[in-house]
Design a protein around this motif. Sequence first.
Motif, PDB file in Angstrom:
ATOM      1  N   GLU A  40       1.010  -1.465  -0.061  1.00 36.77           N
ATOM      2  CA  GLU A  40       0.297   0.169  -0.210  1.00 36.77           C
ATOM      3  C   GLU A  40       0.701   1.342   0.310  1.00 36.77           C
ATOM      4  OE1 GLU A  40      -2.604  -0.142   3.673  1.00 36.77           O
ATOM      5  OE2 GLU A  40      -4.196  -1.957   2.368  1.00 36.77           O
TER       6      GLU A  40
ATOM      7  N   ILE B 231       1.961   3.122   4.283  1.00 34.43           N
ATOM      8  CA  ILE B 231       2.522   1.457   5.501  1.00 34.43           C
ATOM      9  C   ILE B 231       3.202   2.665   6.531  1.00 34.43           C
ATOM     10  CG2 ILE B 231       3.015   0.198   3.595  1.00 34.43           C
ATOM     11  CD1 ILE B 231       5.574   1.193   3.756  1.00 34.43           C
TER      12      ILE B 231
ATOM     13  N   TRP C 254      -0.189  -4.785   4.854  1.00 40.42           N
ATOM     14  CA  TRP C 254       0.362  -3.280   5.046  1.00 40.42           C
ATOM     15  C   TRP C 254       0.022  -4.155   3.073  1.00 40.42           C
ATOM     16  CZ3 TRP C 254       5.783  -2.583   6.679  1.00 40.42           C
ATOM     17  CH2 TRP C 254       5.820  -1.962   8.471  1.00 40.42           C
TER      18      TRP C 254
END
Length: 488
Positions: free
Chosen positions: A247, A250, A457
């Motif tokens: 992502e 994070i 994440w």
Amino acid sequence: MSRSALSPRFRLRWVSALAGLSLAGTVHGADLWTIAQDALENDAELASARSGFLATEAARDVQRGTLLPQISVGGNVSHSRIYSSAAQGQEAPQGQLEGGVPVGTASRDDTVSSVGVSLEAEQALYDPTRQAQLARAEREIDRDAVSLDVARQQLLFNVADAYFEILRAHDILSARRAQEIAISRQLEQARERFEVGLIAITDVHEAQASFDLSRAQRIAAESAMQVSFEALERLTGHRYDSIDVLEDDIPIVPPEPGDREDWVTLAMDNSPMVLMAQAGIEVARSQVDISRAGQRPVVSAFATYGWSDSDRTGTNHNSESQVGLRASLPLYTGGSTEAQIRQSGFALEVSQYDFEAQRRDTVQQVRSLFTRVNNDVETVEARQQAIVSNQSALEATRSGYEVGTRNIVDVLNAEQNLFNAIADHAEARYDYVLGLLQLQLQAGLLGADSIQAVNAWLSEEESVSLELPDEANDNPVMNIGERPRAPS
């Protein structure tokens, strides 16, 4: 929304989308935790370590068995033919025979069948060598249990490393492909401007050289992409069509605890490499005890029983039983026992020095990784700002080129700098994640919870895929044949 307000990763995807060559899709891929579970189940090196540990446990049972009662039974069946001759009365004249037998001699030809059974039991009462060997087997189990933990933690890190190397290669490849597209357009514009006489041929050559360089960088990135997928396949024995991406948001924060020496203390208490080296000292010390036990007596109790019978005329069965103690003490072994004591003593010193070397190495590694992770936190932020700065520089350079104050080399360099900044930012993000996991590995804290925390994440909305040629593979993931079985 202004262009400078866009996140660096969003700009990377936007440029890649314009190029039409992005490898990211919307199909849900395999996540890090799923792949880690596959690796724990199918990795050949971990399976080897696990089987080695079970073999060490079996060796302990072998040594324990030597201190338990030893009972054996034996039997025999035989068939004998006995031929005998005996002189009767006066001897016959020399050479006088009758039917091939000397005259005056009586012969006897008997056949005898016999059977016998024996039973023997022995129990060690005092055997310091076998007791020391059992103690060493116990210490070897402790050492190999830690060694198995080393293999397990290292595998988890290797999986994460291979996983994020794929994502790293994907982001770099996206940047290189977008760079190639942008420079190719710049090359086309340079050719058009040259044809109408606005620029010199040297500008076209400069654009062509930059395009050739970007093309070479894109080819190298494609190769790295494919190799990274194959590295992940080696660990798990599976081929993955796609994997989830990291992502954008994070948490890039310093590691906790925030003091470097706290991490050193954790490593000294939990690092499997340190604990394995420490267990190696105990194994070596047990070997010293075995060598010294060679100078001590051995005492055991025994009991035997024997029974035999035959069909010879005039005999009955025989039986015999015996109970007693045996003791032995080596008086002189040619100096070999003393030499073994010296040899095992030096081996103990080796293990102690190895432990100290491992301890120092772990301290240095933990301190370095702690510093590196903290630097990665600042590096990610700096790389992100560098994208913004290079984007502004590229726009300014293009504007200058349009009015004639900058040349095409300046534009090409500015574009190169922008895409390098995008690739460097992607690398910095993955360096941070892997550095954090490697710090936990050195401290002995890398486990399933660490992988699951990083797995949170990942984004399920996008995935990275690579089209690989279909290969026939009908063999199972790990085929070692049927395990040997004890005879029934």
